[in-house]
Design a protein around this motif. Structure first.
Motif, PDB file in Angstrom:
ATOM      1  N   PRO A   1       7.004   3.247  -7.144  1.00  0.00           N
ATOM      2  CA  PRO A   1       7.844   3.334  -8.063  1.00  0.00           C
ATOM      3  C   PRO A   1       6.586   3.142  -8.742  1.00  0.00           C
ATOM      4  O   PRO A   1       6.008   4.087 -10.395  1.00  0.00           O
ATOM      5  N   ALA A   2       6.134   1.850  -9.246  1.00  0.00           N
ATOM      6  CA  ALA A   2       4.528   1.862 -10.108  1.00  0.00           C
ATOM      7  C   ALA A   2       3.896   3.086  -9.653  1.00  0.00           C
ATOM      8  O   ALA A   2       3.473   3.670 -10.684  1.00  0.00           O
ATOM      9  N   SER A   3       2.849   4.055  -8.319  1.00  0.00           N
ATOM     10  CA  SER A   3       2.191   4.076  -8.421  1.00  0.00           C
ATOM     11  C   SER A   3       2.598   5.960  -8.265  1.00  0.00           C
ATOM     12  O   SER A   3       2.053   6.903  -9.153  1.00  0.00           O
TER      13      SER A   3
ATOM     14  N   GLY B   1       1.007  -1.047   0.055  1.00  0.00           N
ATOM     15  CA  GLY B   1      -0.008   0.243  -0.039  1.00  0.00           C
ATOM     16  C   GLY B   1       0.770   0.960   0.115  1.00  0.00           C
ATOM     17  O   GLY B   1       0.278   1.875   0.063  1.00  0.00           O
ATOM     18  N   ASP B   2       1.801   1.431  -0.390  1.00  0.00           N
ATOM     19  CA  ASP B   2       2.940   2.573  -0.286  1.00  0.00           C
ATOM     20  C   ASP B   2       2.724   3.094  -1.825  1.00  0.00           C
ATOM     21  O   ASP B   2       2.473   2.789  -2.676  1.00  0.00           O
ATOM     22  N   VAL B   3       2.356   4.276  -0.590  1.00  0.00           N
ATOM     23  CA  VAL B   3       1.340   4.851  -2.194  1.00  0.00           C
ATOM     24  C   VAL B   3       2.965   6.101  -3.092  1.00  0.00           C
ATOM     25  O   VAL B   3       2.606   6.320  -4.369  1.00  0.00           O
TER      26      VAL B   3
ATOM     27  N   LYS C   1      -2.855   2.405  -0.025  1.00  0.00           N
ATOM     28  CA  LYS C   1      -3.125   2.948   1.066  1.00  0.00           C
ATOM     29  C   LYS C   1      -4.464   4.874   1.296  1.00  0.00           C
ATOM     30  O   LYS C   1      -3.975   5.016   0.427  1.00  0.00           O
ATOM     31  N   ASP C   2      -5.340   3.417   1.764  1.00  0.00           N
ATOM     32  CA  ASP C   2      -6.327   4.686   1.303  1.00  0.00           C
ATOM     33  C   ASP C   2      -6.678   5.079   0.690  1.00  0.00           C
ATOM     34  O   ASP C   2      -7.368   6.401   0.352  1.00  0.00           O
ATOM     35  N   ALA C   3      -6.446   4.377  -0.792  1.00  0.00           N
ATOM     36  CA  ALA C   3      -6.994   4.715  -2.005  1.00  0.00           C
ATOM     37  C   ALA C   3      -8.342   3.881  -2.599  1.00  0.00           C
ATOM     38  O   ALA C   3      -8.832   2.916  -2.273  1.00  0.00           O
TER      39      ALA C   3
END
Lengths: 249, 230
Positions: A32-34, A27-29, B62-64
């Motif tokens: 790299p992909a996100s 869940g890392d915002v 997260k939280d999305a």
């Protein structure tokens, strides 16, 4: 031999786990992909470019339309290959195996399926046509449609399903799906854009450029749905009857 | 200390990757070690599932929410009109979808891996169907899908093919020829022995090449009388 094959498995496992430390956390915002500009662009601009709320459909059918077209072709070719491999392969072999028994279709099962199949097919059309605004699209709707025919074949026998959807019609529908997809691409090319540049369709549709992309995506998804539905049934019909296209399981 | 941090890094914060690695290894092991072709295909599917899960887990934020616009960002429909009328009171002409700000972008999961996996699943089903068709064809031809028995049957078919009169004749002719050549070379004298030793191996190579040509007819002969297996 079995122990010997454990060696590469363990080596690969250790290497993968070792590499796993460097991957982003769950869940890392900022992963790299996100964080990449491509996916951020898709999220930020899908509404402006195409007015499609479901970004997955927009990316699938518009931004990555070329990719999806050839994925559909792969599905089509797989169906053709299965027919080519199994056709005529069981000629001269005993028609009936030991485990096949003569049995009437069960009353309860067939009547239940009679009720369920129309609902499944309507739901398939809903998933296909509503793929812009809710989870769904051509692939999902097509699989549902193919599953409804497989259900008929399972509860009666293959002949019953083949009488509804003969193999020739399956291939015709599958080919039409790809023709529809490629045709929309070629049409937008003829109207002055690039291949699969749906925005050019505004010249023949009474809508804005964004909405032209919206509606062309629906056409493309219908093409995908045709091909997937027909090929799913072709796969089942051939595999269940060893290419005889009779009786089935 | 070092080990402890590794454990917490890998097995607590990144547990999902461990699960995918285990799934992937199960699939890989099944493909390598299992002798049944259908079990190999099951292994391939497990392998594929691990990769699909890996891709989808990368898309998580997260939280999305899911990558479908919420009502307030919806470029289309009744919700959108209400919101834009509130926002842009002066404007008459309907609504204009606006590019989302980076903070809002963080509120949606990454759509790209989902797209890639969506097509991968369907194509995976199609290729699995193709592989099953091939397996069925192998079963029709050889009466088994166990790799050991399959190899045995192929070897026996090759053996029988090499026993056929035409191949025998060819092989004898080759042997005679090579024997004559060896004799001629021995007569010429001062020929290194390695040269003559190399000759027979090349002959056997030619023999092996001749075998597959003959084998199809023989395999069809084995097909005609399938062995009943318990």
């Amino acid at each position: 031999m079995k122990l010997f094959s454990l060696i590469p498995v363990f080596v690969i496992g250790v290497l993968l786990l070792w590499a796993g430390q460097d991957f982003p956390k769950w869940g890392d915002v900022e992963s790299p992909a996100s964080k990449s500009p491509v996916s951020s662009h898709f999220i930020a601009n899908t509404g402006v470019d195409t007015e499609v709320p479901n970004m997955v459909t927009a990316v699938l059918a518009d931004y990555r339309g070329f990719d999806t077209m050839f994925e559909t072709v792969v599905v089509f070719i797989a169906g053709m290959a299965v027919i080519a491999i199994l056709r005529g392969s069981s000629v001269g072999r005993p028609r009936r195996k030991d485990h096949e028994v003569e049995a009437e279709p069960d009353l309860i099962v067939t009547n239940t399926v009679r009720l369920i199949v129309p609902v499944i097919q309507i739901f398939a059309f809903y998933v296909l046509a509503h793929g812009h605004v809710s989870p769904g699209g051509g692939f999902q709707g097509g699989v549902l449609m193919g599953a409804s025919f497989i259900l008929i074949a399972l509860s009666w026998d293959l002949e019953k399903a083949m009488s509804r959807f003969p193999i020739e019609r399956c291939l015709f529908v599958a080919a039409m799906g790809i023709v529809l997809y490629g045709g929309i691409g070629l049409l937008s090319m003829m109207l002055g854009g690039e291949f699969l540049d749906y925005a050019e369709l505004e010249k023949i549709l009474p809508v804005s450029r964004e909405m032209a992309r919206y509606h062309a995506m629906l056409g493309v998804e219908i093409g995908v749905g045709f091909t997937v539905a027909a090929i799913m049934f072709v796969l089942y019909a051939n595999l269940a009857s060893e290419g005889r296209l009779k009786q089935g399981l | 200390m070092e080990g402890g941090s590794l454990v917490s890094e890998l097995f607590i914060e990144r547990l999902n990757y461990c699960i995918y690695v285990v799934l992937l290894l199960i699939g890989l092991w099944a493909m390598l070690a299992k002798r049944n072709l259908v079990k190999k295909l099951i292994g391939m599917s497990i392998f594929q599932t691990a990769i699909i899960l890996f891709y989808v887990s990368i898309a998580v934020k997260k939280d999305a929410t899911i990558p479908i616009y919420l009502a307030e960002h919806d470029p289309h429909g009744s919700h959108a009109k209400v919101v834009t009328e509130q926002n842009a009171t002066g404007k008459q002409d309907a609504y204009h979808p606006v590019e989302l700000k980076p903070e809002t972008v963080k509120g949606y999961a990454n759509p790209l891996p989902h797209v890639l996996m969506l097509t991968a699943i369907v194509v995976g089903v199609a290729t699995l169907g193709l592989a099953l068709a091939l397996t069925q064809r192998i079963y029709q031809g050889y009466g088994t899908i166990e790799e050991d028995e399959l190899l045995d049957k192929l070897d026996r078919a090759d053996e029988r093919a090499s026993q056929s009169p035409i191949v025998k004749e060819k092989r004898n002719a080759q042997r005679r020829k090579s024997a004559q050549q060896a004799k001629a070379k021995a007569a010429a004298g001062s020929v290194s022995k390695s040269n003559t030793a190399a000759k027979p191996s090349s002959v056997t190579k030619g023999k092996k090449k001749a075998q597959p040509k003959k084998s199809p007819s023989k395999t069809s002969a084995t097909k005609a009388k399938p062995k009943p297996k318990s």
